[in-house]
Design a protein around this motif. Structure first.
Motif, PDB file in Angstrom:
ATOM      1  N   GLU A  91       0.928  -1.188  -0.057  1.00 51.60           N
ATOM      2  CA  GLU A  91      -0.088  -0.119   0.144  1.00 51.60           C
ATOM      3  C   GLU A  91       0.960   1.280   0.046  1.00 51.60           C
ATOM      4  N   HIS A  92       2.122   1.253   0.698  1.00 51.73           N
ATOM      5  CA  HIS A  92       2.718   2.383   0.742  1.00 51.73           C
ATOM      6  C   HIS A  92       4.276   1.834   0.793  1.00 51.73           C
ATOM      7  N   VAL A  94       8.428   3.437   1.568  1.00 50.99           N
ATOM      8  CA  VAL A  94       8.894   4.788   2.391  1.00 50.99           C
ATOM      9  C   VAL A  94      10.328   4.483   2.670  1.00 50.99           C
ATOM     10  N   ALA A 107       8.423   9.455   0.612  1.00 50.34           N
ATOM     11  CA  ALA A 107       7.565   8.824  -0.214  1.00 50.34           C
ATOM     12  C   ALA A 107       7.395   9.229  -1.515  1.00 50.34           C
ATOM     13  N   GLU A 108       6.614   8.786  -2.416  1.00 52.54           N
ATOM     14  CA  GLU A 108       6.295   9.176  -3.751  1.00 52.54           C
ATOM     15  C   GLU A 108       5.349  10.482  -3.422  1.00 52.54           C
ATOM     16  N   ASP A 111       1.678  10.036  -3.002  1.00 53.12           N
ATOM     17  CA  ASP A 111       1.239   8.903  -2.100  1.00 53.12           C
ATOM     18  C   ASP A 111       1.310   9.712  -0.647  1.00 53.12           C
ATOM     19  N   ALA A 112       2.202  10.610  -0.456  1.00 56.29           N
ATOM     20  CA  ALA A 112       2.612  11.279   0.613  1.00 56.29           C
ATOM     21  C   ALA A 112       1.547  11.631   1.723  1.00 56.29           C
ATOM     22  N   LEU A 115      -0.574   8.405   2.679  1.00 61.60           N
ATOM     23  CA  LEU A 115       0.395   7.932   3.826  1.00 61.60           C
ATOM     24  C   LEU A 115       0.087   8.676   5.052  1.00 61.60           C
ATOM     25  N   TRP A 118      -3.011   7.893   6.823  1.00 55.77           N
ATOM     26  CA  TRP A 118      -3.254   6.649   7.226  1.00 55.77           C
ATOM     27  C   TRP A 118      -2.509   6.610   8.597  1.00 55.77           C
ATOM     28  N   PHE A 236       7.947   2.414  -5.868  1.00 51.70           N
ATOM     29  CA  PHE A 236       6.499   2.324  -5.580  1.00 51.70           C
ATOM     30  C   PHE A 236       5.652   2.947  -6.952  1.00 51.70           C
TER      31      PHE A 236
END
Length: 384
Positions: A91-92, A94, A107-108, A111-112, A115, A118, A236
Protein backbone atom coordinates in the motif's frame (compact mmCIF):
# COMPACT_ATOMS: atom_id res chain seq x y z
CA UNK A 1 2.95 20.71 -5.70
CA UNK A 2 4.28 23.63 -7.76
CA UNK A 3 6.82 23.02 -10.53
CA UNK A 4 10.44 22.96 -9.46
CA UNK A 5 12.60 26.09 -9.91
CA UNK A 6 15.06 23.82 -11.75
CA UNK A 7 12.68 23.87 -14.73
CA UNK A 8 13.78 27.49 -15.30
CA UNK A 9 17.39 26.36 -15.94
CA UNK A 10 18.25 26.86 -19.66
CA UNK A 11 17.79 23.59 -21.54
CA UNK A 12 15.57 21.96 -18.91
CA UNK A 13 12.83 19.78 -20.41
CA UNK A 14 9.87 18.91 -18.13
CA UNK A 15 9.32 15.29 -17.16
CA UNK A 16 5.99 13.60 -17.70
CA UNK A 17 4.11 10.96 -15.77
CA UNK A 18 5.16 10.14 -12.21
CA UNK A 19 8.02 12.67 -12.28
CA UNK A 20 6.03 15.58 -13.68
CA UNK A 21 7.09 18.90 -12.19
CA UNK A 22 10.86 18.30 -12.34
CA UNK A 23 13.28 18.24 -15.29
CA UNK A 24 13.44 15.05 -17.37
CA UNK A 25 16.77 16.25 -18.74
CA UNK A 26 18.81 19.38 -19.43
CA UNK A 27 19.58 18.74 -23.10
CA UNK A 28 21.75 15.61 -23.06
CA UNK A 29 20.32 12.77 -20.96
CA UNK A 30 23.08 10.28 -21.88
CA UNK A 31 25.88 12.60 -20.73
CA UNK A 32 23.83 13.39 -17.62
CA UNK A 33 23.45 9.67 -16.97
CA UNK A 34 27.21 9.12 -17.11
CA UNK A 35 27.80 12.07 -14.78
CA UNK A 36 25.20 10.72 -12.38
CA UNK A 37 26.69 7.22 -12.41
CA UNK A 38 30.14 8.64 -11.63
CA UNK A 39 28.75 10.55 -8.67
CA UNK A 40 29.20 13.96 -10.23
CA UNK A 41 25.60 15.13 -10.57
CA UNK A 42 22.45 15.82 -8.57
CA UNK A 43 18.90 14.88 -9.54
CA UNK A 44 15.92 17.05 -8.70
CA UNK A 45 13.58 14.68 -6.87
CA UNK A 46 11.55 17.49 -5.33
CA UNK A 47 8.36 15.83 -6.51
CA UNK A 48 8.78 13.28 -3.72
CA UNK A 49 6.84 13.65 -0.48
CA UNK A 50 8.19 13.98 3.06
CA UNK A 51 6.41 12.80 6.21
CA UNK A 52 7.76 13.46 9.72
CA UNK A 53 6.91 11.29 12.73
CA UNK A 54 7.99 12.51 16.16
CA UNK A 55 7.43 11.39 19.72
CA UNK A 56 9.01 8.85 22.08
CA UNK A 57 6.91 5.94 20.76
CA UNK A 58 7.61 6.64 17.07
CA UNK A 59 10.04 3.81 16.27
CA UNK A 60 8.23 1.03 18.13
CA UNK A 61 4.95 2.27 16.62
CA UNK A 62 6.29 2.28 13.06
CA UNK A 63 7.92 -1.10 13.68
CA UNK A 64 4.54 -2.58 14.63
CA UNK A 65 3.04 -1.63 11.26
CA UNK A 66 5.93 -1.80 8.79
CA UNK A 67 7.51 -4.77 7.02
CA UNK A 68 10.99 -3.69 8.15
CA UNK A 69 12.53 -3.84 11.62
CA UNK A 70 12.64 -0.21 12.77
CA UNK A 71 12.46 -0.37 16.57
CA UNK A 72 16.22 0.03 17.01
CA UNK A 73 16.94 2.36 14.08
CA UNK A 74 19.88 4.51 15.17
CA UNK A 75 20.13 8.27 14.46
CA UNK A 76 21.44 8.72 10.92
CA UNK A 77 20.77 5.09 9.95
CA UNK A 78 18.80 4.41 6.77
CA UNK A 79 16.17 1.76 6.10
CA UNK A 80 13.42 0.93 3.63
CA UNK A 81 9.96 -0.26 4.64
CA UNK A 82 6.60 -1.20 3.19
CA UNK A 83 3.14 -0.85 4.66
CA UNK A 84 0.93 -3.71 3.49
CA UNK A 85 -2.76 -4.45 3.54
CA UNK A 86 -4.15 -7.52 5.30
CA UNK A 87 -3.57 -9.60 2.17
CA UNK A 88 0.12 -8.67 1.98
CA UNK A 89 -0.28 -6.25 -0.95
CA UNK A 90 1.91 -3.15 -0.99
CA UNK A 91 0.00 0.00 0.00
CA UNK A 92 2.88 2.39 0.76
CA UNK A 93 6.67 2.29 0.38
CA UNK A 94 8.95 4.60 2.34
CA UNK A 95 12.62 5.49 2.70
CA UNK A 96 13.22 5.79 6.44
CA UNK A 97 15.73 7.93 8.34
CA UNK A 98 15.77 8.77 12.04
CA UNK A 99 17.54 11.79 13.57
CA UNK A 100 17.18 10.81 17.22
CA UNK A 101 14.13 13.02 17.76
CA UNK A 102 11.98 12.38 14.68
CA UNK A 103 11.68 9.75 11.97
CA UNK A 104 11.57 11.01 8.38
CA UNK A 105 9.75 9.09 5.67
CA UNK A 106 10.35 9.87 2.00
CA UNK A 107 7.49 8.66 -0.19
CA UNK A 108 6.27 9.21 -3.72
CA UNK A 109 4.78 12.67 -4.06
CA UNK A 110 1.36 11.34 -4.99
CA UNK A 111 1.29 9.07 -1.95
CA UNK A 112 2.60 11.31 0.84
CA UNK A 113 -0.73 12.85 1.85
CA UNK A 114 -2.50 9.48 1.85
CA UNK A 115 0.36 7.98 3.88
CA UNK A 116 0.28 10.84 6.38
CA UNK A 117 -3.49 10.55 6.81
CA UNK A 118 -3.33 6.79 7.29
CA UNK A 119 -0.54 7.04 9.85
CA UNK A 120 -2.42 9.74 11.71
CA UNK A 121 -5.48 7.47 11.98
CA UNK A 122 -3.31 4.69 13.42
CA UNK A 123 -1.90 6.69 16.35
CA UNK A 124 -4.54 5.71 18.91
CA UNK A 125 -3.15 6.57 22.39
CA UNK A 126 0.55 6.41 21.52
CA UNK A 127 2.92 9.34 21.95
CA UNK A 128 3.49 10.14 18.29
CA UNK A 129 2.72 13.07 16.03
CA UNK A 130 2.52 12.81 12.24
CA UNK A 131 2.94 15.73 9.85
CA UNK A 132 3.37 15.97 6.07
CA UNK A 133 6.35 18.28 5.47
CA UNK A 134 6.56 18.22 1.68
CA UNK A 135 5.98 22.00 1.49
CA UNK A 136 9.04 22.60 3.69
CA UNK A 137 11.54 20.02 2.46
CA UNK A 138 12.65 18.88 -0.99
CA UNK A 139 14.56 15.76 -2.00
CA UNK A 140 17.71 15.65 -4.13
CA UNK A 141 19.14 12.38 -5.43
CA UNK A 142 22.74 11.46 -6.21
CA UNK A 143 25.13 8.53 -6.59
CA UNK A 144 27.99 10.41 -4.94
CA UNK A 145 29.78 8.85 -1.98
CA UNK A 146 29.64 12.23 -0.25
CA UNK A 147 26.38 13.91 -1.32
CA UNK A 148 27.14 17.07 0.66
CA UNK A 149 30.23 17.68 -1.49
CA UNK A 150 28.02 18.24 -4.56
CA UNK A 151 25.80 20.86 -2.94
CA UNK A 152 26.61 24.44 -4.00
CA UNK A 153 27.44 27.24 -1.59
CA UNK A 154 24.40 28.21 0.42
CA UNK A 155 22.72 24.81 0.15
CA UNK A 156 23.15 22.22 2.91
CA UNK A 157 21.35 19.08 3.95
CA UNK A 158 18.58 19.78 6.45
CA UNK A 159 19.62 18.85 9.99
CA UNK A 160 16.85 20.01 12.35
CA UNK A 161 18.28 17.92 15.19
CA UNK A 162 21.97 18.13 14.20
CA UNK A 163 21.77 14.89 12.17
CA UNK A 164 22.01 15.57 8.40
CA UNK A 165 18.96 14.13 6.66
CA UNK A 166 20.75 11.97 4.09
CA UNK A 167 19.12 8.64 3.24
CA UNK A 168 21.41 5.97 1.74
CA UNK A 169 19.71 3.31 -0.33
CA UNK A 170 20.35 -0.21 1.06
CA UNK A 171 19.62 -1.84 -2.34
CA UNK A 172 23.31 -2.59 -3.00
CA UNK A 173 23.15 -5.61 -0.68
CA UNK A 174 20.64 -7.91 1.00
CA UNK A 175 19.65 -6.22 4.26
CA UNK A 176 19.64 -8.03 7.59
CA UNK A 177 16.55 -10.24 7.76
CA UNK A 178 16.02 -9.96 4.01
CA UNK A 179 16.04 -12.51 1.19
CA UNK A 180 17.01 -12.37 -2.48
CA UNK A 181 15.16 -14.30 -5.19
CA UNK A 182 17.47 -13.18 -8.00
CA UNK A 183 20.00 -15.91 -8.75
CA UNK A 184 22.40 -13.96 -10.97
CA UNK A 185 25.82 -14.10 -9.21
CA UNK A 186 26.61 -10.64 -10.64
CA UNK A 187 23.56 -8.80 -9.38
CA UNK A 188 23.66 -5.25 -10.83
CA UNK A 189 22.63 -3.84 -7.45
CA UNK A 190 26.22 -4.38 -6.30
CA UNK A 191 27.16 -1.28 -8.32
CA UNK A 192 24.11 0.73 -7.22
CA UNK A 193 24.92 3.81 -5.15
CA UNK A 194 22.04 6.12 -4.40
CA UNK A 195 21.38 8.69 -1.71
CA UNK A 196 18.56 11.13 -1.09
CA UNK A 197 19.29 14.44 0.59
CA UNK A 198 16.57 16.49 2.25
CA UNK A 199 17.08 20.23 1.85
CA UNK A 200 14.84 23.18 2.73
CA UNK A 201 12.50 23.62 -0.23
CA UNK A 202 13.44 27.27 -0.69
CA UNK A 203 17.04 26.09 -1.32
CA UNK A 204 15.94 24.88 -4.76
CA UNK A 205 16.18 28.47 -6.00
CA UNK A 206 19.82 28.66 -4.97
CA UNK A 207 20.41 25.28 -6.61
CA UNK A 208 18.83 26.52 -9.84
CA UNK A 209 21.04 29.61 -9.78
CA UNK A 210 24.12 27.43 -9.33
CA UNK A 211 23.00 25.18 -12.21
CA UNK A 212 22.71 28.22 -14.49
CA UNK A 213 26.31 29.21 -13.80
CA UNK A 214 27.58 25.65 -14.15
CA UNK A 215 28.89 25.47 -10.59
CA UNK A 216 26.79 22.35 -9.98
CA UNK A 217 26.01 19.51 -12.41
CA UNK A 218 22.42 18.40 -12.71
CA UNK A 219 20.97 15.23 -14.22
CA UNK A 220 17.33 14.74 -15.09
CA UNK A 221 14.86 12.09 -14.05
CA UNK A 222 15.48 10.12 -17.28
CA UNK A 223 19.08 9.51 -16.22
CA UNK A 224 18.05 8.36 -12.76
CA UNK A 225 15.36 6.05 -14.13
CA UNK A 226 17.68 4.38 -16.65
CA UNK A 227 20.24 3.60 -13.93
CA UNK A 228 17.50 2.37 -11.59
CA UNK A 229 16.09 0.02 -14.22
CA UNK A 230 19.56 -1.37 -14.94
CA UNK A 231 19.98 -2.04 -11.19
CA UNK A 232 16.62 -3.94 -11.06
CA UNK A 233 15.54 -1.53 -8.33
CA UNK A 234 11.74 -1.43 -7.74
CA UNK A 235 9.93 1.87 -7.25
CA UNK A 236 6.49 2.32 -5.74
CA UNK A 237 5.26 4.78 -8.38
CA UNK A 238 6.06 2.49 -11.31
CA UNK A 239 6.30 -1.19 -10.35
CA UNK A 240 3.47 -1.34 -7.80
CA UNK A 241 -0.22 -1.85 -8.53
CA UNK A 242 -3.09 -2.91 -6.28
CA UNK A 243 -2.08 -6.60 -6.53
CA UNK A 244 1.65 -6.26 -5.88
CA UNK A 245 3.29 -8.53 -3.33
CA UNK A 246 6.84 -7.70 -2.18
CA UNK A 247 8.08 -11.10 -3.41
CA UNK A 248 7.10 -10.31 -7.01
CA UNK A 249 9.56 -7.39 -7.13
CA UNK A 250 12.39 -9.03 -5.14
CA UNK A 251 11.66 -6.40 -2.50
CA UNK A 252 12.41 -8.83 0.29
CA UNK A 253 16.06 -7.84 -0.36
CA UNK A 254 15.79 -4.54 1.49
CA UNK A 255 12.23 -3.72 2.56
CA UNK A 256 11.13 -6.82 4.49
CA UNK A 257 12.59 -8.37 7.64
CA UNK A 258 11.50 -11.99 7.71
CA UNK A 259 12.23 -12.52 11.40
CA UNK A 260 10.65 -9.45 13.00
CA UNK A 261 7.43 -9.35 15.00
CA UNK A 262 3.89 -9.27 13.73
CA UNK A 263 2.63 -6.59 11.34
CA UNK A 264 -0.29 -6.31 8.96
CA UNK A 265 0.22 -8.59 5.97
CA UNK A 266 2.98 -10.62 7.63
CA UNK A 267 1.07 -13.90 7.36
CA UNK A 268 0.87 -13.60 3.58
CA UNK A 269 4.53 -12.57 3.33
CA UNK A 270 5.62 -15.62 5.33
CA UNK A 271 3.25 -18.01 3.57
CA UNK A 272 4.28 -17.03 0.06
CA UNK A 273 7.96 -17.03 0.98
CA UNK A 274 7.98 -20.32 2.86
CA UNK A 275 5.34 -22.40 1.12
CA UNK A 276 4.09 -20.73 -2.02
CA UNK A 277 5.27 -18.91 -5.11
CA UNK A 278 4.75 -15.28 -6.16
CA UNK A 279 1.93 -15.19 -8.73
CA UNK A 280 3.86 -12.67 -10.85
CA UNK A 281 7.51 -11.76 -11.20
CA UNK A 282 9.73 -8.85 -12.19
CA UNK A 283 11.94 -9.07 -15.28
CA UNK A 284 14.30 -6.70 -17.01
CA UNK A 285 13.92 -6.51 -20.77
CA UNK A 286 16.56 -5.77 -23.39
CA UNK A 287 14.55 -4.10 -26.13
CA UNK A 288 15.15 -4.14 -29.87
CA UNK A 289 16.15 -0.55 -30.65
CA UNK A 290 15.57 -0.76 -34.42
CA UNK A 291 12.43 1.37 -34.27
CA UNK A 292 13.72 3.76 -31.56
CA UNK A 293 10.59 3.06 -29.53
CA UNK A 294 10.58 3.15 -25.73
CA UNK A 295 7.40 1.53 -24.37
CA UNK A 296 5.32 3.42 -21.84
CA UNK A 297 4.18 2.35 -18.41
CA UNK A 298 1.28 -0.11 -18.65
CA UNK A 299 1.86 -1.25 -22.22
CA UNK A 300 1.28 -4.94 -22.89
CA UNK A 301 3.98 -7.60 -22.89
CA UNK A 302 3.08 -10.68 -24.93
CA UNK A 303 4.51 -14.12 -25.69
CA UNK A 304 3.93 -16.50 -28.58
CA UNK A 305 2.44 -19.84 -27.56
CA UNK A 306 2.83 -22.85 -29.80
CA UNK A 307 -0.49 -24.69 -30.19
CA UNK A 308 -0.71 -28.47 -30.68
CA UNK A 309 -1.89 -28.01 -34.28
CA UNK A 310 1.36 -26.22 -35.14
CA UNK A 311 -0.28 -22.81 -35.09
CA UNK A 312 0.83 -19.91 -32.95
CA UNK A 313 -1.16 -17.73 -30.59
CA UNK A 314 -0.12 -14.44 -29.06
CA UNK A 315 -1.00 -14.12 -25.39
CA UNK A 316 -0.65 -11.15 -23.05
CA UNK A 317 1.60 -12.16 -20.16
CA UNK A 318 2.38 -8.88 -18.39
CA UNK A 319 2.88 -5.13 -18.54
CA UNK A 320 5.74 -2.65 -18.79
CA UNK A 321 6.37 -0.76 -15.56
CA UNK A 322 9.25 1.52 -16.63
CA UNK A 323 11.63 1.97 -19.56
CA UNK A 324 14.76 3.94 -20.33
CA UNK A 325 17.73 4.37 -22.64
CA UNK A 326 20.86 3.21 -20.81
CA UNK A 327 24.23 4.58 -21.91
CA UNK A 328 25.71 1.07 -22.14
CA UNK A 329 22.80 -1.38 -22.33
CA UNK A 330 20.71 0.61 -24.81
CA UNK A 331 16.90 0.50 -24.55
CA UNK A 332 15.80 -1.43 -21.45
CA UNK A 333 12.64 -1.84 -19.40
CA UNK A 334 11.23 -3.42 -16.30
CA UNK A 335 8.06 -5.48 -16.61
CA UNK A 336 5.88 -7.58 -14.34
CA UNK A 337 4.87 -10.86 -15.98
CA UNK A 338 3.01 -13.99 -14.97
CA UNK A 339 5.08 -16.42 -12.91
CA UNK A 340 4.51 -19.28 -15.36
CA UNK A 341 6.21 -17.42 -18.23
CA UNK A 342 9.46 -19.37 -18.89
CA UNK A 343 12.65 -17.49 -18.06
CA UNK A 344 14.13 -18.05 -21.51
CA UNK A 345 11.17 -17.26 -23.75
CA UNK A 346 11.34 -14.27 -26.09
CA UNK A 347 8.75 -11.58 -25.47
CA UNK A 348 7.05 -8.88 -27.52
CA UNK A 349 6.11 -5.42 -26.29
CA UNK A 350 3.18 -3.78 -28.09
CA UNK A 351 4.03 -0.05 -28.21
CA UNK A 352 2.87 2.76 -30.50
CA UNK A 353 1.37 0.16 -32.87
CA UNK A 354 4.80 -1.45 -33.21
CA UNK A 355 5.90 -4.88 -32.01
CA UNK A 356 9.17 -4.45 -30.13
CA UNK A 357 11.14 -7.66 -29.63
CA UNK A 358 12.43 -8.14 -26.09
CA UNK A 359 14.74 -10.62 -24.40
CA UNK A 360 14.26 -11.04 -20.68
CA UNK A 361 16.59 -11.22 -17.72
CA UNK A 362 14.85 -12.83 -14.76
CA UNK A 363 14.97 -10.59 -11.70
CA UNK A 364 12.58 -12.95 -9.91
CA UNK A 365 12.96 -16.38 -11.54
CA UNK A 366 9.89 -18.37 -12.51
CA UNK A 367 10.82 -20.98 -9.89
CA UNK A 368 11.14 -18.48 -7.03
CA UNK A 369 9.40 -19.30 -3.77
CA UNK A 370 8.87 -22.23 -1.44
CA UNK A 371 11.96 -21.44 0.64
CA UNK A 372 11.03 -24.07 3.22
CA UNK A 373 11.06 -27.73 2.27
CA UNK A 374 7.84 -29.31 3.54
CA UNK A 375 8.17 -33.08 4.17
CA UNK A 376 5.82 -35.15 2.09
CA UNK A 377 3.43 -37.22 4.18
CA UNK A 378 3.02 -40.88 3.21
CA UNK A 379 -0.26 -41.79 1.54
CA UNK A 380 -2.85 -43.23 3.88
CA UNK A 381 -2.51 -47.02 3.86
CA UNK A 382 0.76 -47.04 1.93
CA UNK A 383 3.28 -49.67 2.98
CA UNK A 384 6.59 -48.47 4.39
Amino acid sequence: MADSPLLAVPGAVPAEGVDAGVPAHYGNPIVEQRDLERGLALVDCSGRGVVRVEGPDRLSWLDSMASQSLARLAPGESAEALFLDAGGHVEHAVHVLDDGVATWLVAEGGDADALGSWLDRMRFMLRVEVSVRTDEFAVLGTAAEDPAALLPDGVTAAAPNDVPLVWRDPWSHVAAGGYQYATDPEHPAAEWRWSEVLVPRDALRALAAAARTGSVRMAGSLAAEALRIAAWRPRFATEVDDRSLPHELDWLRTAVHLSKGCYRGQETVAKVHNLGRPPRRLVMLHLDGSDTVLPAHGEVVSAIKQLPEGEQERRAVGTITASGLHHELGPIALAVVKRAVPDDIALIVESHDIDVAASQVAVVPSGAGAAVEVPRLPRLGARR
